[in-house]
Design a protein around this motif. Structure first.
Motif, PDB file in Angstrom:
ATOM      1  N   LYS A   1      49.056   4.274  27.604  1.00  0.00           N
ATOM      2  CA  LYS A   1      48.389   5.296  28.403  1.00  0.00           C
ATOM      3  C   LYS A   1      46.924   5.401  28.004  1.00  0.00           C
ATOM      4  CE  LYS A   1      52.347   8.278  29.291  1.00  0.00           C
ATOM      5  NZ  LYS A   1      52.861   9.647  29.232  1.00  0.00           N
ATOM      6  N   THR A   2      46.065   5.480  29.000  1.00  0.00           N
ATOM      7  CA  THR A   2      44.644   5.712  28.775  1.00  0.00           C
ATOM      8  C   THR A   2      44.252   6.991  29.496  1.00  0.00           C
ATOM      9  OG1 THR A   2      44.122   4.322  30.677  1.00  0.00           O
ATOM     10  CG2 THR A   2      44.064   3.261  28.510  1.00  0.00           C
ATOM     11  N   ASN A   3      43.250   7.668  28.957  1.00  0.00           N
ATOM     12  CA  ASN A   3      42.773   8.903  29.589  1.00  0.00           C
ATOM     13  C   ASN A   3      41.297   9.061  29.255  1.00  0.00           C
ATOM     14  OD1 ASN A   3      42.436  11.362  30.770  1.00  0.00           O
ATOM     15  ND2 ASN A   3      43.701  12.503  29.308  1.00  0.00           N
ATOM     16  N   GLY A   4      40.455   8.603  30.146  1.00  0.00           N
ATOM     17  CA  GLY A   4      39.018   8.656  29.886  1.00  0.00           C
ATOM     18  C   GLY A   4      38.633   7.764  28.718  1.00  0.00           C
ATOM     19  N   THR A   5      39.274   6.629  28.641  1.00  0.00           N
ATOM     20  CA  THR A   5      39.034   5.700  27.532  1.00  0.00           C
ATOM     21  C   THR A   5      37.863   4.789  27.879  1.00  0.00           C
ATOM     22  OG1 THR A   5      41.383   5.764  27.015  1.00  0.00           O
ATOM     23  CG2 THR A   5      40.110   3.948  26.073  1.00  0.00           C
ATOM     24  N   TYR A   6      36.899   4.741  26.996  1.00  0.00           N
ATOM     25  CA  TYR A   6      35.721   3.907  27.237  1.00  0.00           C
ATOM     26  C   TYR A   6      35.410   3.010  26.048  1.00  0.00           C
ATOM     27  CZ  TYR A   6      35.057   7.020  31.159  1.00  0.00           C
ATOM     28  OH  TYR A   6      35.253   7.723  32.318  1.00  0.00           O
ATOM     29  N   ASP A   7      36.286   2.967  25.063  1.00  0.00           N
ATOM     30  CA  ASP A   7      36.023   2.136  23.880  1.00  0.00           C
ATOM     31  C   ASP A   7      36.804   0.830  23.967  1.00  0.00           C
ATOM     32  OD1 ASP A   7      38.709   2.571  22.587  1.00  0.00           O
ATOM     33  OD2 ASP A   7      38.009   4.645  22.716  1.00  0.00           O
ATOM     34  N   CYS A   8      36.735   0.057  22.918  1.00  0.00           N
ATOM     35  CA  CYS A   8      37.335  -1.278  22.956  1.00  0.00           C
ATOM     36  C   CYS A   8      38.862  -1.250  22.940  1.00  0.00           C
ATOM     37  CB  CYS A   8      36.796  -2.151  21.830  1.00  0.00           C
ATOM     38  SG  CYS A   8      37.199  -1.575  20.174  1.00  0.00           S
ATOM     39  N   SER A   9      39.472  -0.091  22.774  1.00  0.00           N
ATOM     40  CA  SER A   9      40.935  -0.052  22.855  1.00  0.00           C
ATOM     41  C   SER A   9      41.422  -0.346  24.275  1.00  0.00           C
ATOM     42  CB  SER A   9      41.490   1.271  22.316  1.00  0.00           C
ATOM     43  OG  SER A   9      40.966   2.365  23.013  1.00  0.00           O
ATOM     44  N   LEU A  10      40.493  -0.358  25.237  1.00  0.00           N
ATOM     45  CA  LEU A  10      40.857  -0.769  26.602  1.00  0.00           C
ATOM     46  C   LEU A  10      41.186  -2.255  26.676  1.00  0.00           C
ATOM     47  CD1 LEU A  10      38.254   0.981  28.953  1.00  0.00           C
ATOM     48  CD2 LEU A  10      40.674   1.480  28.729  1.00  0.00           C
ATOM     49  N   ALA A  11      40.603  -3.023  25.795  1.00  0.00           N
ATOM     50  CA  ALA A  11      40.805  -4.481  25.815  1.00  0.00           C
ATOM     51  C   ALA A  11      41.984  -4.823  24.913  1.00  0.00           C
ATOM     52  CB  ALA A  11      39.537  -5.189  25.354  1.00  0.00           C
ATOM     53  N   LEU A  12      43.182  -4.704  25.477  1.00  0.00           N
ATOM     54  CA  LEU A  12      44.416  -4.843  24.701  1.00  0.00           C
ATOM     55  C   LEU A  12      44.854  -6.306  24.596  1.00  0.00           C
ATOM     56  CD1 LEU A  12      46.847  -3.569  23.261  1.00  0.00           C
ATOM     57  CD2 LEU A  12      47.896  -3.272  25.517  1.00  0.00           C
ATOM     58  N   VAL A  13      45.225  -6.679  23.381  1.00  0.00           N
ATOM     59  CA  VAL A  13      45.722  -8.027  23.109  1.00  0.00           C
ATOM     60  C   VAL A  13      47.020  -7.895  22.323  1.00  0.00           C
ATOM     61  CG1 VAL A  13      45.275 -10.228  21.951  1.00  0.00           C
ATOM     62  CG2 VAL A  13      43.376  -8.971  23.011  1.00  0.00           C
ATOM     63  N   ILE A  14      48.069  -8.555  22.823  1.00  0.00           N
ATOM     64  CA  ILE A  14      49.334  -8.663  22.083  1.00  0.00           C
ATOM     65  C   ILE A  14      49.635 -10.151  22.012  1.00  0.00           C
ATOM     66  CG2 ILE A  14      51.750  -7.968  21.918  1.00  0.00           C
ATOM     67  CD1 ILE A  14      51.074  -5.622  23.807  1.00  0.00           C
ATOM     68  N   ARG A  15      49.218 -10.759  20.940  1.00  0.00           N
ATOM     69  CA  ARG A  15      49.274 -12.222  20.838  1.00  0.00           C
ATOM     70  C   ARG A  15      50.693 -12.778  20.890  1.00  0.00           C
ATOM     71  NH1 ARG A  15      44.795 -11.933  16.513  1.00  0.00           N
ATOM     72  NH2 ARG A  15      42.961 -12.180  17.808  1.00  0.00           N
ATOM     73  N   SER A  16      51.649 -12.072  20.276  1.00  0.00           N
ATOM     74  CA  SER A  16      53.001 -12.624  20.171  1.00  0.00           C
ATOM     75  C   SER A  16      53.673 -12.822  21.533  1.00  0.00           C
ATOM     76  CB  SER A  16      53.866 -11.749  19.276  1.00  0.00           C
ATOM     77  OG  SER A  16      53.989 -10.452  19.825  1.00  0.00           O
ATOM     78  N   ILE A  17      53.195 -12.102  22.557  1.00  0.00           N
ATOM     79  CA  ILE A  17      53.770 -12.283  23.894  1.00  0.00           C
ATOM     80  C   ILE A  17      52.741 -12.859  24.865  1.00  0.00           C
ATOM     81  CG2 ILE A  17      55.512 -10.482  23.597  1.00  0.00           C
ATOM     82  CD1 ILE A  17      53.719  -8.661  25.371  1.00  0.00           C
ATOM     83  N   GLY A  18      51.583 -13.252  24.357  1.00  0.00           N
ATOM     84  CA  GLY A  18      50.552 -13.847  25.202  1.00  0.00           C
ATOM     85  C   GLY A  18      49.927 -12.870  26.182  1.00  0.00           C
ATOM     86  N   TYR A  19      49.865 -11.607  25.797  1.00  0.00           N
ATOM     87  CA  TYR A  19      49.330 -10.573  26.690  1.00  0.00           C
ATOM     88  C   TYR A  19      47.883 -10.264  26.334  1.00  0.00           C
ATOM     89  CZ  TYR A  19      48.863  -6.195  29.218  1.00  0.00           C
ATOM     90  OH  TYR A  19      48.438  -5.215  30.065  1.00  0.00           O
ATOM     91  N   GLN A  20      47.044 -10.208  27.357  1.00  0.00           N
ATOM     92  CA  GLN A  20      45.645  -9.824  27.162  1.00  0.00           C
ATOM     93  C   GLN A  20      45.156  -9.236  28.477  1.00  0.00           C
ATOM     94  OE1 GLN A  20      43.220 -12.927  25.563  1.00  0.00           O
ATOM     95  NE2 GLN A  20      41.321 -11.860  25.984  1.00  0.00           N
ATOM     96  N   LYS A  21      44.629  -8.005  28.405  1.00  0.00           N
ATOM     97  CA  LYS A  21      44.180  -7.361  29.641  1.00  0.00           C
ATOM     98  C   LYS A  21      43.193  -6.243  29.322  1.00  0.00           C
ATOM     99  CE  LYS A  21      45.860  -5.265  33.877  1.00  0.00           C
ATOM    100  NZ  LYS A  21      47.025  -4.877  34.647  1.00  0.00           N
ATOM    101  N   ILE A  22      42.249  -6.059  30.234  1.00  0.00           N
ATOM    102  CA  ILE A  22      41.372  -4.890  30.192  1.00  0.00           C
ATOM    103  C   ILE A  22      42.088  -3.801  30.986  1.00  0.00           C
ATOM    104  CG2 ILE A  22      39.109  -3.929  30.750  1.00  0.00           C
ATOM    105  CD1 ILE A  22      38.949  -6.196  28.720  1.00  0.00           C
TER     106      ILE A  22
END
Length: 133
Positions: A77-98
């Motif tokens: 969940k995001t709520n007015g998020t403007y920092d780098c936590s928006l750029a999520l990476v989960i390497r073990s499942i090959g997930y990467q998304k803004i």
């Protein structure tokens, strides 16, 4: 000759200040008390396990505990998020998304095996872990 010297002093000062700010952020992440393992962010509904993580100025909770070997979905969940936590990476499942600045992202984790799944921001400053037991 004075302009390059002045420019060098200004650039040097900017670099020292930037390095100091970066060090303080890193030190804060290392020294801040570790959040207790929370199980309130994990629930099972209709046979599906949902793990909810908030992303804003890092990830919360930073550590979660969940059951292994059952269908699991991660909700970020995001709520007015403007920092780098928006750029999520989960390497073990090959997930990467803004992620969107406000909203929910549902990530199907399948049936996770026992172990730890780790997510982090693209800069590596913030992270979270889910221990599947």
């Amino acid at each position: 000759m004075r302009i390059p010297t002045t420019l060098s002093i200004v650039l040097g000062t900017v670099l020292v200040v930037a390095a100091g700010v970066g060090s303080l952020v890193l030190l804060k992440n290392i020294l801040e008390p570790k959040e207790a393992v929370s199980e309130q962010n994990v629930e099972i509904r209709d046979g599906i396990q949902y793990v909810t993580i908030k992303a804003r100025g890092g990830y919360s909770p930073r550590q979660s505990r969940a059951q292994a070997n059952i269908p699991t979905r991660l909700i970020v969940k995001t709520n007015g998020t403007y920092d780098c936590s928006l750029a999520l990476v989960i390497r073990s499942i090959g997930y990467q998304k803004i992620l969107s600045q406000t909203g929910e992202e549902v990530i199907d984790l399948g049936n996770p095996s026992p172990g730890t799944l780790q997510g982090l921001c693209s800069m590596g400053m913030y992270s979270f872990a889910i221990a599947f037991e």
